[in-house]
Design a protein around this motif. Structure first.
Motif, short mmCIF file in Angstrom:
data_model
loop_
_atom_site.label_atom_id
_atom_site.label_comp_id
_atom_site.label_asym_id
_atom_site.label_seq_id
_atom_site.Cartn_x
_atom_site.Cartn_y
_atom_site.Cartn_z
N GLY A 89 -13.93 -21.33 -12.12
CA GLY A 89 -12.83 -20.53 -12.61
C GLY A 89 -11.92 -20.03 -11.50
N MET A 90 -10.71 -19.70 -11.87
CA MET A 90 -9.78 -19.02 -10.98
C MET A 90 -9.36 -17.74 -11.67
N SER A 91 -9.74 -16.62 -11.10
CA SER A 91 -9.44 -15.32 -11.71
C SER A 91 -8.59 -14.49 -10.77
N ALA A 92 -7.74 -13.68 -11.36
CA ALA A 92 -6.98 -12.70 -10.60
C ALA A 92 -7.27 -11.34 -11.20
N PHE A 93 -7.29 -10.31 -10.38
CA PHE A 93 -7.57 -8.98 -10.91
C PHE A 93 -6.65 -7.93 -10.28
N ALA A 94 -6.35 -6.92 -11.08
CA ALA A 94 -5.51 -5.82 -10.64
C ALA A 94 -6.25 -4.51 -10.86
N CYS A 95 -6.34 -3.70 -9.83
CA CYS A 95 -7.11 -2.46 -9.90
C CYS A 95 -6.27 -1.29 -10.37
N GLY A 96 -6.89 -0.44 -11.17
CA GLY A 96 -6.24 0.80 -11.59
C GLY A 96 -6.28 1.85 -10.49
N LYS A 97 -5.73 3.01 -10.76
CA LYS A 97 -5.59 4.06 -9.75
C LYS A 97 -6.92 4.57 -9.20
N LYS A 98 -7.96 4.54 -10.01
CA LYS A 98 -9.25 5.08 -9.58
C LYS A 98 -10.19 4.00 -9.04
N ALA A 99 -9.73 2.78 -9.01
CA ALA A 99 -10.55 1.67 -8.49
C ALA A 99 -10.12 1.37 -7.06
N GLY A 100 -11.02 1.68 -6.12
CA GLY A 100 -10.70 1.48 -4.71
C GLY A 100 -11.31 0.22 -4.14
N GLN A 101 -11.48 0.21 -2.82
CA GLN A 101 -11.99 -0.97 -2.13
C GLN A 101 -13.41 -1.32 -2.57
N ALA A 102 -14.23 -0.32 -2.80
CA ALA A 102 -15.61 -0.58 -3.22
C ALA A 102 -15.65 -1.27 -4.58
N GLU A 103 -14.82 -0.79 -5.50
CA GLU A 103 -14.76 -1.41 -6.83
C GLU A 103 -14.19 -2.82 -6.76
N ALA A 104 -13.16 -2.99 -5.92
CA ALA A 104 -12.55 -4.33 -5.76
C ALA A 104 -13.57 -5.32 -5.21
N ALA A 105 -14.42 -4.86 -4.30
CA ALA A 105 -15.44 -5.73 -3.71
C ALA A 105 -16.47 -6.16 -4.76
N ILE A 106 -16.80 -5.24 -5.65
CA ILE A 106 -17.75 -5.55 -6.74
C ILE A 106 -17.15 -6.61 -7.66
N VAL A 107 -15.90 -6.40 -8.04
CA VAL A 107 -15.22 -7.35 -8.92
C VAL A 107 -15.14 -8.73 -8.27
N GLN A 108 -14.78 -8.75 -7.00
CA GLN A 108 -14.67 -10.00 -6.26
C GLN A 108 -15.99 -10.77 -6.27
N GLU A 109 -17.09 -10.08 -6.04
CA GLU A 109 -18.39 -10.75 -5.98
C GLU A 109 -18.83 -11.23 -7.36
N ILE A 110 -18.58 -10.44 -8.39
CA ILE A 110 -18.96 -10.87 -9.74
C ILE A 110 -18.18 -12.11 -10.15
N LEU A 111 -16.87 -12.10 -9.94
CA LEU A 111 -16.04 -13.23 -10.35
C LEU A 111 -16.31 -14.46 -9.49
N ALA A 112 -16.65 -14.25 -8.22
CA ALA A 112 -16.93 -15.38 -7.33
C ALA A 112 -18.17 -16.14 -7.76
N ALA A 113 -19.02 -15.51 -8.57
CA ALA A 113 -20.22 -16.19 -9.06
C ALA A 113 -19.87 -17.31 -10.02
N ALA A 114 -18.64 -17.31 -10.55
CA ALA A 114 -18.22 -18.36 -11.49
C ALA A 114 -16.91 -18.99 -11.07
N GLY A 115 -16.63 -18.99 -9.75
CA GLY A 115 -15.41 -19.61 -9.27
C GLY A 115 -14.82 -18.86 -8.10
N ARG A 116 -13.53 -18.61 -8.15
CA ARG A 116 -12.82 -17.89 -7.10
C ARG A 116 -12.00 -16.76 -7.72
#
Length: 268
Positions: free
Chosen positions: A129-156
């Motif tokens: 898969g190819m996914s893009a994500f946009a973080c809300g105001k309360k989602a910082g670098q730690a949350e972005a890193a979590i999202v990146q790792e979860i989505l990377a499990a099924a693509g990029r």
């Protein structure tokens, strides 16, 4: 690297299953994955196939998960959000793959939680898969890193601003359909040139896959890679000349722009 997280899904459709298939390959323990779907048979299927928890209704896990995916159809989103928003933990990370559901709406519904909007595509189901994500105001670098790792499990995955999400939809969200059309046309060309259908489709699909892999792994511009296979007065330049004359490049550009504009209309 595994993630010590409990992940829940509201909705057990194709995208949710693709993510489950990806993260249970080592990213997240199967016993820490929970899915809710309105069909009991679907829940039984997912539980048996992946060894996860799956049930009708999410009350049993909503207050226990660290990450909650909203993987539901747009027309069912309002009802589903109303049912779960007061039951999730204050620090639960909310990830939405609901098409057209903006961060403004998500943040109004989940005022205390960090929220992230995601646009995946269907090759997620085969781990590409190819996914893009946009973080809300309360989602910082730690949350972005979590999202990146979860989505990377099924693509990029890449992080973008929310204003870019319509363009993402027009390119990678709708893009698999353009590529399927391209593969089908190449296969037809092979048949017209004398190949059997199954051989032509295999040759076309693997050629597209290999070319894409070269772009991703070499980091070279597509024009550079094209020049490497285009010999003077050879077969490739003869074919490229036809494609240029018939407007393939312009048609693909226009397709992305049209799909982007349609996404903007649907989001209003």
């Amino acid at each position: 690297m595994g993630m010590d997280l409990r992940i829940g899904f509201i909705g057990g459709g194709a995208m949710a299953e693709a993510l489950v298939a990806g993260i249970t390959q080592g990213t997240v323990s199967r016993e820490n994955v929970f899915v809710s779907d309105h069909k009991a048979a679907r829940c039984q299927e997912l539980a048996a196939k992946y060894g996860i928890h799956a049930c009708v209704g999410a009350d049993s896990f909503l207050d226990k998960v660290d990450v909650l995916f909203l993987a539901i159809k747009p027309q069912a989103a309002a009802k589903a959000i109303a049912e779960v928003r007061d039951k999730v933990g204050e620090h639960t990370l909310i990830l939405s793959i609901v098409a057209g559901l903006t961060l403004t709406v998500l943040e109004a519904s989940f005022a205390k939680q960090p929220v992230v909007r995601i646009m995946p595509n269907t090759p997620l189901s085969v781990g590409a898969g190819m996914s893009a994500f946009a973080c809300g105001k309360k989602a910082g670098q730690a949350e972005a890193a979590i999202v990146q790792e979860i989505l990377a499990a099924a693509g990029r995955a890449i992080e973008v601003s929310e204003t870019a999400m319509d363009a993402v939809t027009g390119l990678s969200g709708s893009g698999p359909a353009y590529v399927f059309l391209l593969i089908d046309a190449l296969s037809d060309g092979g048949v017209a040139a004398g190949l059997k259908r199954d051989a032509a489709t295999l040759l076309a699909a693997q050629t597209v896959y290999g070319a894409a892999k070269m772009v991703l792994e070499t980091g070279k511009h597509p024009d550079v890679l094209r020049d490497q296979v285009t010999s003077p007065a050879g077969t490739t330049i003869a074919g490229v000349r036809v494609l240029e004359n018939r407007g393939l490049r312009g048609a693909l550009i226009d397709a992305v722009i049209a799909a982007t504009e349609k996404s903007r209309e649907l989001g209003k």
